[in-house]
Every structure is written in C-alpha cells, then in structure tokens.
Design a protein around this motif. Structure first.
Motif, PDB file in Angstrom:
ATOM      1  N   ALA A 196      15.023  50.843  45.691  1.00 30.46           N
ATOM      2  CA  ALA A 196      15.704  50.922  44.401  1.00 30.46           C
ATOM      3  C   ALA A 196      14.630  50.187  43.446  1.00 30.46           C
ATOM      4  O   ALA A 196      14.830  50.453  42.198  1.00 30.46           O
ATOM      5  CB  ALA A 196      16.879  49.828  44.522  1.00 30.46           C
ATOM      6  N   GLY A 197      13.524  50.090  43.999  1.00 29.32           N
ATOM      7  CA  GLY A 197      12.373  49.699  43.219  1.00 29.32           C
ATOM      8  C   GLY A 197      12.628  48.201  42.547  1.00 29.32           C
ATOM      9  O   GLY A 197      12.083  47.825  41.275  1.00 29.32           O
ATOM     10  N   VAL A 198      13.282  47.239  43.005  1.00 22.66           N
ATOM     11  CA  VAL A 198      13.798  46.208  42.672  1.00 22.66           C
ATOM     12  C   VAL A 198      13.247  44.867  43.253  1.00 22.66           C
ATOM     13  O   VAL A 198      12.905  44.828  44.711  1.00 22.66           O
ATOM     14  CB  VAL A 198      15.233  45.926  42.720  1.00 22.66           C
ATOM     15  N   LEU A 199      12.420  44.064  42.509  1.00 25.87           N
ATOM     16  CA  LEU A 199      11.967  42.777  43.068  1.00 25.87           C
ATOM     17  C   LEU A 199      12.410  41.637  42.196  1.00 25.87           C
ATOM     18  O   LEU A 199      12.640  41.868  41.013  1.00 25.87           O
ATOM     19  CB  LEU A 199      10.439  42.747  42.659  1.00 25.87           C
ATOM     20  N   GLU A 200      13.190  40.719  42.734  1.00 20.70           N
ATOM     21  CA  GLU A 200      13.754  39.645  42.034  1.00 20.70           C
ATOM     22  C   GLU A 200      13.677  38.103  42.682  1.00 20.70           C
ATOM     23  O   GLU A 200      13.476  38.057  44.200  1.00 20.70           O
ATOM     24  CB  GLU A 200      15.365  39.842  42.111  1.00 20.70           C
ATOM     25  N   ALA A 220      14.218  36.022  37.639  1.00 20.22           N
ATOM     26  CA  ALA A 220      13.382  37.219  36.778  1.00 20.22           C
ATOM     27  C   ALA A 220      13.232  38.332  37.872  1.00 20.22           C
ATOM     28  O   ALA A 220      13.455  38.312  39.235  1.00 20.22           O
ATOM     29  CB  ALA A 220      11.940  36.675  36.876  1.00 20.22           C
ATOM     30  N   ARG A 221      13.321  39.614  37.255  1.00 21.57           N
ATOM     31  CA  ARG A 221      13.439  40.660  38.096  1.00 21.57           C
ATOM     32  C   ARG A 221      12.568  41.811  37.394  1.00 21.57           C
ATOM     33  O   ARG A 221      12.413  42.109  36.330  1.00 21.57           O
ATOM     34  CB  ARG A 221      14.811  41.231  37.892  1.00 21.57           C
ATOM     35  N   TRP A 222      11.612  42.373  38.321  1.00 21.30           N
ATOM     36  CA  TRP A 222      11.125  43.809  38.120  1.00 21.30           C
ATOM     37  C   TRP A 222      12.077  45.107  38.764  1.00 21.30           C
ATOM     38  O   TRP A 222      12.573  44.719  39.794  1.00 21.30           O
ATOM     39  CB  TRP A 222       9.708  43.780  38.606  1.00 21.30           C
ATOM     40  N   THR A 223      12.099  45.797  37.817  1.00 25.53           N
ATOM     41  CA  THR A 223      12.795  46.980  38.092  1.00 25.53           C
ATOM     42  C   THR A 223      11.745  48.305  37.844  1.00 25.53           C
ATOM     43  O   THR A 223      11.396  48.533  36.796  1.00 25.53           O
ATOM     44  CB  THR A 223      14.054  47.366  37.557  1.00 25.53           C
ATOM     45  N   VAL A 224      11.169  49.094  39.032  1.00 21.95           N
ATOM     46  CA  VAL A 224      10.257  49.954  38.938  1.00 21.95           C
ATOM     47  C   VAL A 224      10.836  51.218  39.112  1.00 21.95           C
ATOM     48  O   VAL A 224      11.497  51.605  40.136  1.00 21.95           O
ATOM     49  CB  VAL A 224       9.215  49.615  40.000  1.00 21.95           C
ATOM     50  N   THR A 225      10.635  52.221  38.324  1.00 26.97           N
ATOM     51  CA  THR A 225      11.367  53.519  38.322  1.00 26.97           C
ATOM     52  C   THR A 225      10.470  54.566  37.738  1.00 26.97           C
ATOM     53  O   THR A 225       9.317  54.314  37.162  1.00 26.97           O
ATOM     54  CB  THR A 225      12.548  53.616  37.537  1.00 26.97           C
ATOM     55  N   ALA A 226      10.428  56.075  38.354  1.00 27.37           N
ATOM     56  CA  ALA A 226       9.600  57.068  37.883  1.00 27.37           C
ATOM     57  C   ALA A 226       9.973  57.220  36.409  1.00 27.37           C
ATOM     58  O   ALA A 226      11.172  57.101  35.946  1.00 27.37           O
ATOM     59  CB  ALA A 226      10.190  58.007  38.812  1.00 27.37           C
ATOM     60  N   ASP A 227       8.984  57.566  35.534  1.00 25.59           N
ATOM     61  CA  ASP A 227       8.976  57.947  34.329  1.00 25.59           C
ATOM     62  C   ASP A 227       8.125  59.145  33.998  1.00 25.59           C
ATOM     63  O   ASP A 227       6.858  58.931  33.784  1.00 25.59           O
ATOM     64  CB  ASP A 227       8.357  56.718  33.492  1.00 25.59           C
TER      65      ASP A 227
END
Length: 151
Positions: free
Chosen positions: A77-81, A92-99
């Motif tokens: 899911a590309g999620v770090l929390e 705090a949360r990082w959400t990493v997605t293709a762009d």
C-alpha cells in the motif's frame, strides 16, 4: 479557538520525486538514515525494531524530541505510519504512490504540542511554527532527492 486547539497542528506535504516508489519507500522506511539526508533531523536512535527517538530542529532555535513507534509498515500500500509521544504527540504517515514515471510521497501529521516553551508561545508563534515546518519539509524533499540520486 480554545487553548488546547492552539497547540494542535495538522500538516500535509506532497513531494513529487523522480524515482520509483520502491526506492522512495526504502529510503523513508529507514528513519535512522534521515539525519544523513535531512538536515533538520538531528538524530534518530533506535530503541528496538519498531521504536526510536527522533530529535528535529529547523530554523527556529529549539529542538523537538519525540519517541516514534511504528504502527503500520505496508509496502504493497506504500504506507508507513508512526505514533509520536514526547515534545509532540500524535501520529505521522507517509503514503508513497506511483505518479507518472516517478513517485508522489504524501506526508500527513496530526500532533499536539507538549513542549512547555512552544505551548507558552502558541498564540503569537503559531504562524511562525507552521512556516518553520514548511521550511523543514522543503529541505527534507531536497535532501531526499540528493539521496535518491546517490543510491
């Protein structure tokens, strides 16, 4: 706005990065390496596999130290929390997605300030604290770009 609201912050930063999502996720999932590429992250000390202590200091002459505890790490899911306790408390949360050919790294944070000095300066300092955070995030993006190019 009541007094407690003055010490509550919500932040969102969007970093467009010319690297593949797995490379960005790999860099962001290693907070102990942040001080190497993010100037305002002064130190990160691991306490165990899921917990560490982070100290940050941006433009203003004060440091913030909090304990981070990983609550979610989902590569698919590309999620770090993390949850945060200490001078600031919340999450705090990082959400990493293709762009397109690169990556969008979205940073969301919701915290309450517990550090006494910052609580006392809540009303007159709020806009300066928000600007300080923006400057820190801008420098973090630049540092991550340099880091990604080097690896």
């Amino acid at each position: 706005m009541d007094w407690n609201d003055r010490n509550h912050y919500r932040f969102r930063s969007l970093w467009s990065l010319p690297a593949a999502p797995p490379a960005v996720f790999a860099a962001l999932e290693r907070p102990e390496d942040y001080p190497h590429w993010w100037p305002q992250v002064r130190s990160v000390s691991r306490l165990d596999e899921h917990t560490g202590v982070i100290t940050i200091r941006s433009v203003l002459p004060y440091g913030i130290t909090s304990t981070m505890r990983e609550t979610r790490r989902d590569r698919d899911a590309g999620v770090l929390e993390v949850t945060l306790t200490g001078d600031i408390a919340g999450w705090a949360r990082w959400t990493v997605t293709a762009d397109g050919p690169g990556t969008l790294a979205r940073y969301d944070q919701e915290v309450d300030v517990h550090k006494a000095l910052l609580r006392r300066l809540a009303l007159p300092g709020r806009s300066v604290f928000i600007l300080n955070h923006r400057l820190m995030m801008r420098a973090g993006r630049r540092g991550l770009l340099r880091h990604l190019r080097a690896v």
